[in-house]
Structure formats: structure tokens, C-alpha cells
Scaffold this motif. Structure first.
Motif, PDB file in Angstrom:
ATOM      1  N   THR A  13       4.252  11.481  -4.708  1.00 17.13           N
ATOM      2  CA  THR A  13       5.154  12.005  -3.695  1.00 17.13           C
ATOM      3  C   THR A  13       4.305  12.356  -2.473  1.00 17.13           C
ATOM      4  O   THR A  13       3.081  12.195  -2.474  1.00 17.13           O
ATOM      5  CB  THR A  13       5.886  13.272  -4.183  1.00 17.13           C
ATOM      6  N   SER A  14       4.940  12.876  -1.453  1.00 18.10           N
ATOM      7  CA  SER A  14       4.195  13.282  -0.259  1.00 18.10           C
ATOM      8  C   SER A  14       3.220  14.412  -0.561  1.00 18.10           C
ATOM      9  O   SER A  14       2.285  14.646   0.208  1.00 18.10           O
ATOM     10  CB  SER A  14       5.171  13.709   0.840  1.00 18.10           C
ATOM     11  N   ASP A  40      -3.830  10.554   0.076  1.00 20.64           N
ATOM     12  CA  ASP A  40      -2.708  11.473   0.208  1.00 20.64           C
ATOM     13  C   ASP A  40      -1.609  10.843   1.060  1.00 20.64           C
ATOM     14  O   ASP A  40      -1.670   9.673   1.426  1.00 20.64           O
ATOM     15  CB  ASP A  40      -3.151  12.825   0.768  1.00 20.64           C
ATOM     16  N   ASN A  41      -0.591  11.662   1.366  1.00 22.08           N
ATOM     17  CA  ASN A  41       0.549  11.235   2.188  1.00 22.08           C
ATOM     18  C   ASN A  41       1.222   9.986   1.617  1.00 22.08           C
ATOM     19  O   ASN A  41       1.551   9.050   2.348  1.00 22.08           O
ATOM     20  CB  ASN A  41       0.100  10.987   3.629  1.00 22.08           C
ATOM     21  N   PHE A  42       1.433   9.989   0.291  1.00 19.20           N
ATOM     22  CA  PHE A  42       2.075   8.852  -0.371  1.00 19.20           C
ATOM     23  C   PHE A  42       3.560   8.808  -0.021  1.00 19.20           C
ATOM     24  O   PHE A  42       4.226   9.839   0.118  1.00 19.20           O
ATOM     25  CB  PHE A  42       1.945   8.984  -1.889  1.00 19.20           C
ATOM     26  N   ALA A  43       4.082   7.590   0.110  1.00 23.90           N
ATOM     27  CA  ALA A  43       5.519   7.404   0.325  1.00 23.90           C
ATOM     28  C   ALA A  43       5.933   6.075  -0.293  1.00 23.90           C
ATOM     29  O   ALA A  43       5.252   5.062  -0.100  1.00 23.90           O
ATOM     30  CB  ALA A  43       5.859   7.416   1.812  1.00 23.90           C
ATOM     31  N   PHE A  45       0.145   5.043   1.972  1.00 22.66           N
ATOM     32  CA  PHE A  45      -0.667   6.255   1.801  1.00 22.66           C
ATOM     33  C   PHE A  45      -1.872   6.179   2.723  1.00 22.66           C
ATOM     34  O   PHE A  45      -2.101   5.177   3.399  1.00 22.66           O
ATOM     35  CB  PHE A  45      -1.093   6.451   0.342  1.00 22.66           C
ATOM     36  N   TYR A  60      -5.082   3.691   6.874  1.00 23.17           N
ATOM     37  CA  TYR A  60      -3.667   3.739   6.518  1.00 23.17           C
ATOM     38  C   TYR A  60      -3.317   2.471   5.742  1.00 23.17           C
ATOM     39  O   TYR A  60      -3.540   1.365   6.221  1.00 23.17           O
ATOM     40  CB  TYR A  60      -2.810   3.876   7.776  1.00 23.17           C
TER      41      TYR A  60
END
Length: 225
Positions: free
Chosen positions: A37-38, A50-53, A98, A175
Motif C-alpha cells: 500500500t502507500s 516506498d510510495n507503492f500504488a 513505486f 521512479y
């Protein structure tokens, strides 16, 4: 006396360098049962993800990607190996994004399953999810498309896996965008994603160098005697 101590000390340092050049498990936080998840943060050696979507799940896909406990970091090579499960069945598709922090210089991937394909691109700037340039690499303004740092496409049965991108200058963050597909009769429950740091693990290098230096000094003293 020094000569007697030098040999065991050198061998000890060499053994430590070999032991430190091992596979270390990645740590995963903020993931319920491994589902990204985020809030998910994965740490592998000096790399942080991090910052998975998970976006645009189609064909009845649940839109769930799991990071598996087999993910690990090779301290000698400076390579992180993420084991990911996209939970796809036939005719399903989803996209994963991510960020990677810590400085990487290459991406590579292995894909198993049945009739599955994963296309990945690595960008130097944030990736838009809407508009004409969605899911493309852009310049810092976000208004002009540019070539990816690296891009690969790997399918079930692709020979000579893992498939490597062209190396690029190490940068952070990077990214990542992935388009993950399972075609007719297909399924994909695991693939391996690797990230190269192109930076030798410093502790291993210091220990190895110290051990070799000690053996060199010992050999020099032996010749003098």
C-alpha cells in the motif's frame, strides 16, 4: 611473535569478508500480510522502496500485489532482489508504481508463470498517472516526455533471464512503473525484480583488503628471512 599473529589474523579477516558477503533478508513494514500500500516501506541493504500504488486492475484482477518474505539483499554485489506476487489469473492486467531510494544504476527481472508479461520502465522524475503523458518518463517540468533511464519487457519463456536494462548513471530516487499482464490461459503469482546499486559493500571490501594486506606482509617477511 608478530609473524605468528599475522597469519591467523589475516585468515580471520578473510573469513569475515566472506561471511559478510551474504544474502540478507529485506525488512517489510506497513504491509498487511505482505500486500503493498502507500504505507509500505521495504528496506534492502542501502536501498529503500516506498510510495507503492497498484492501479488500473482489469479483467477481474483484485488489484493486489504482495511483496514476499523471500526478498533479500546481496551485500557483496549490492543488489536487491524483490519477490513480488501480482495475483493475476488469465486475461488480467494491473499496473504497479513505486520509488527506489539509495541510488541504483540498473534494473533487471525474471518472469515465470504462464503466458505472462511484465514491462517496466525506470524514470528520473515523478510519473504522472493521468493525462497525455501518463505512465511515461518526463523531464523535471513533467511536460515533455524523455527516454527512460532503463526499460525492459520480460515474458514467460523469455530466454536468458534475468533480462537486464542498459546501465545508467546511479541516481536517487528512481521512479518505477510496471505493466503486469496475464494473457489467455495465463497466470502470474511470482516474479523477481532486481536493482543494482553498482556500489561494492564497504565492510566486505575493507575486511577483504585487510586480510589480503596481512597475507602480503606475511609473505614479504618470509622472503626477507
Amino acid at each position: 611473535m608478530l609473524k605468528k599473529l599475522l597469519l591467523p589474523l589475516s585468515l580471520f579477516l578473510l573469513s569475515l569478508s566472506i561471511a559478510s558477503a551474504s544474502m540478507l533478508p529485506c525488512t517489510i513494514s506497513g504491509a498487511a500480510s505482505g500486500q503493498v500500500t502507500s504505507a509500505t516501506v521495504v528496506t534492502c541493504g542501502n536501498l529503500t522502496f516506498d510510495n507503492f500504488a497498484v492501479l488500473n486492475a482489469t479483467g477481474g484482477a483484485a488489484g493486489i500485489v504482495d511483496v514476499l518474505s523471500g526478498s533479500e539483499f546481496d551485500t557483496a554485489a549490492g543488489t536487491a532482489y524483490l519477490q513480488l506476487n501480482p495475483n493475476l489469473q488469465a486475461n488480467q492486467d494491473e499496473q504497479l508504481m513505486f520509488q527506489v531510494w539509495g541510488g541504483i544504476s540498473q534494473i533487471d527481472m525474471s518472469v515465470g508463470g504462464d503466458n505472462a508479461t511484465v514491462t517496466e520502465r525506470a524514470c528520473a522524475n515523478p510519473i504522472a498517472t493521468t493525462g497525455a503523458l501518463s505512465f511515461l518518463c518526463t523531464d523535471s517540468s513533467g511536460k515533455v516526455s524523455v527516454a527512460p533511464l532503463g526499460q525492459i519487457s520480460v515474458a514467460t519463456g523469455t530466454p536468458n533471464q534475468p533480462v537486464f536494462s542498459t546501465p545508467f548513471n546511479s541516481t536517487s530516487p528512481v521512479y518505477i512503473f510496471k505493466d503486469i499482464q496475464a494473457g489467455p490461459g495465463g497466470a502470474l503469482s511470482e516474479f523477481t525484480q532486481s536493482f543494482e546499486t553498482a556500489t561494492p559493500e564497504p565492510v566486505s571490501m575493507i575486511l577483504l583488503g585487510s586480510g589480503l594486506l596481512g597475507l602480503g606482509l606475511l609473505r614479504r617477511r618470509s622472503h626477507k628471512n
